[in-house]
Write an enzyme that holds these catalytic residues in place. Structure first.
Site, short mmCIF file in Angstrom:
data_model
loop_
_atom_site.label_atom_id
_atom_site.label_comp_id
_atom_site.label_asym_id
_atom_site.label_seq_id
_atom_site.Cartn_x
_atom_site.Cartn_y
_atom_site.Cartn_z
N LYS A 73 0.83 -1.20 0.00
CA LYS A 73 0.00 0.00 0.00
C LYS A 73 0.87 1.25 0.00
CE LYS A 73 -4.19 -2.08 1.60
NZ LYS A 73 -4.55 -2.94 2.72
N LYS A 86 -10.72 -4.93 -5.09
CA LYS A 86 -11.59 -3.75 -5.12
C LYS A 86 -10.78 -2.51 -5.44
CE LYS A 86 -14.03 -5.71 -1.26
NZ LYS A 86 -13.50 -5.89 0.09
N LYS A 115 -4.06 -9.83 -9.42
CA LYS A 115 -5.06 -10.31 -8.45
C LYS A 115 -6.30 -9.42 -8.52
CE LYS A 115 -5.79 -9.06 -4.03
NZ LYS A 115 -6.51 -9.29 -2.78
P1 ADP Z 1 -9.86 -6.68 -1.89
O1 ADP Z 1 -8.44 -7.02 -2.25
O2 ADP Z 1 -10.73 -6.71 -3.09
O3 ADP Z 1 -9.99 -5.41 -1.08
P2 ADP Z 1 -10.37 -8.00 0.62
O4 ADP Z 1 -9.01 -7.66 1.10
O5 ADP Z 1 -11.53 -7.30 1.24
O6 ADP Z 1 -10.41 -7.85 -0.97
O7 ADP Z 1 -10.58 -9.56 0.76
C1 ADP Z 1 -11.66 -10.22 1.35
C2 ADP Z 1 -11.44 -11.72 1.22
O8 ADP Z 1 -11.46 -12.11 -0.14
C3 ADP Z 1 -10.09 -12.18 1.77
O9 ADP Z 1 -10.21 -13.44 2.38
C4 ADP Z 1 -9.24 -12.25 0.55
O10 ADP Z 1 -8.17 -13.17 0.69
C5 ADP Z 1 -10.23 -12.74 -0.49
N1 ADP Z 1 -9.82 -12.27 -1.81
C6 ADP Z 1 -9.80 -10.99 -2.26
N2 ADP Z 1 -9.38 -10.92 -3.54
C7 ADP Z 1 -9.13 -12.20 -3.92
C8 ADP Z 1 -8.69 -12.79 -5.13
N3 ADP Z 1 -8.44 -12.06 -6.21
N4 ADP Z 1 -8.52 -14.13 -5.16
C9 ADP Z 1 -8.79 -14.90 -4.07
N5 ADP Z 1 -9.22 -14.40 -2.90
C10 ADP Z 1 -9.40 -13.08 -2.82
#
Ligand code: ADP
Ligand code: TRP
Length: 321
Positions: free
Chosen positions: A110, A192, A189
């Protein structure tokens, strides 16, 4: 066996969230005592609009319930309705070495992206450790990006147990290899915050456009593609279509003759029908927000009772009570 996971209300949920975390979590509710929460305290490290947080929190609740979280089988609540976690966070922070947090990849990433860090962002893994430890959690289903956070939780729990005597259960992550990292429309990956996500729910036209925008190379339709398995649309296809259908599309791409437009059109159709039942449930839930709030309030009451007993244990162990 206690299963616990959380998801931040930081934006609309996408296929990475669904296949990486929500679907495995929903499956696990059949196998143990499942505890799932909306991590609204965590979202404060990146989102500073109160209205947006309120809206996102409701959306996450609707999304999760629509996707199959069953309040009869799982406890489901808003993180901030169990403020005991913030008290435990303080206890844990005093046994957390600075170096452990400084080495944290998600924090470093970040910063590298230009985010100017607040203390909450730096201390994020300690709050997450408190979330997990305060419920004596055994298993934490998450996507691979959260693995390091769970390792940090294990380190913090071990340190506390060494200093103050056996207090916390040491949790295990559960990461499904096939969906550990769901790729986004640009091949990174799906996240959001990367602008590369395909949401679970939303406007059909916008989502169709996103699927049609998945990054492809410039090879002609006729060219055989030996690397068809690596194609982004194929990877997503395997998640939303029956294995024989996904295999058929992969074979046609490999052999040559299937254009990327047609491939993505097929992907969109399967993705859209995959979530059709959940979409109908979501529309119905949206007309009954009293029910949704009641689920969250009941969940908070149950979660609070559990959290209070572990917090008490930690306070007694450390001489605070
Ligand atoms: P983001 O990266 O979109 O902000 P979060 O950090 O809120 O997502 O993740 C919420 C859950 O979803 C976590 O358990 C995270 O490991 C899973 N997750 C998020 N993006 C992915 C992805 N591209 N592939 C697999 N799992 C994911
Ligand atoms: N950090 C997680 C994420 O961004 C969300 C989260 C907060 C979480 N507390 C947790 C996940 C406890 C599992 C367990 O995805």
């Amino acid at each position: 066996m206690r299963i616990l996971s959380g998801i931040q209300p930081s934006g609309a949920l996408h296929l990475g969230n669904y296949f990486g975390m929500m679907k495995p979590a929903i499956e696990l509710q059949e196998q143990g005592e499942a505890l799932y929460f909306i991590a609204d305290y965590h979202s404060m490290t990146s989102l500073t609009s109160a209205a947006q947080r309120r809206q996102n929190t409701l959306d996450v609740a609707l999304d999760f319930l629509a996707c199959g979280l069953d309040p009869k089988k799982s406890v489901f609540w808003r993180q901030s309705d169990v403020p005991e976690v913030t008290e435990l966070t303080w206890l844990l922070s005093t046994v957390t070495p600075m170096g452990l947090l400084e080495r944290c990849t998600s924090y470093k990433e970040k910063i590298a992206k230009g985010v100017s860090p607040n203390h909450g962002l730096f201390a994020y893994p300690v709050l997450m450790a408190a979330d997990i430890l305060i419920f004596d959690s055994n298993i934490v289903p998450v996507g691979r990006d959260q693995k390091q956070h769970i390792e940090i939780t294990r380190d913090i729990a071990t340190k506390f147990n060494e200093l103050y005597g056996p207090t916390f259960v040491i949790p295990q992550p559960q990461i499904k290899e096939e969906v550990a990292v769901v790729p986004g429309t640009d091949g990174q990956k799906m996240s959001k915050s990367y602008g590369n996500s395909i949401e679970i729910f939303g406007d059909e036209k916008i989502l169709h456009k996103k699927v049609m925008g998945i990054l492809m190379d410039s090879r002609t339709p006729e060219e055989p593609k030996a690397d068809a398995d690596k194609n982004l649309a194929i990877q997503l296809f395997k998640l939303v279509a029956a294995p024989d259908v996904a295999e058929d599309f992969t074979e046609r791409l490999r052999a040559g003759g299937l254009g990327y437009g047609e491939l993505k059109k097929g992907l969109f159709e399967h993705y859209w029908s995959y979530f059709a039942p959940a979409r109908a449930r979501r529309a119905e839930l949206a007309t009954n927000l009293d029910y949704v709030n009641q689920v969250l309030n009941n969940g908070a009451a149950k979660a609070r009772t559990l959290a209070q007993s572990v917090l008490r244990r930690a306070k007694v162990a450390s001489g605070l009570a």
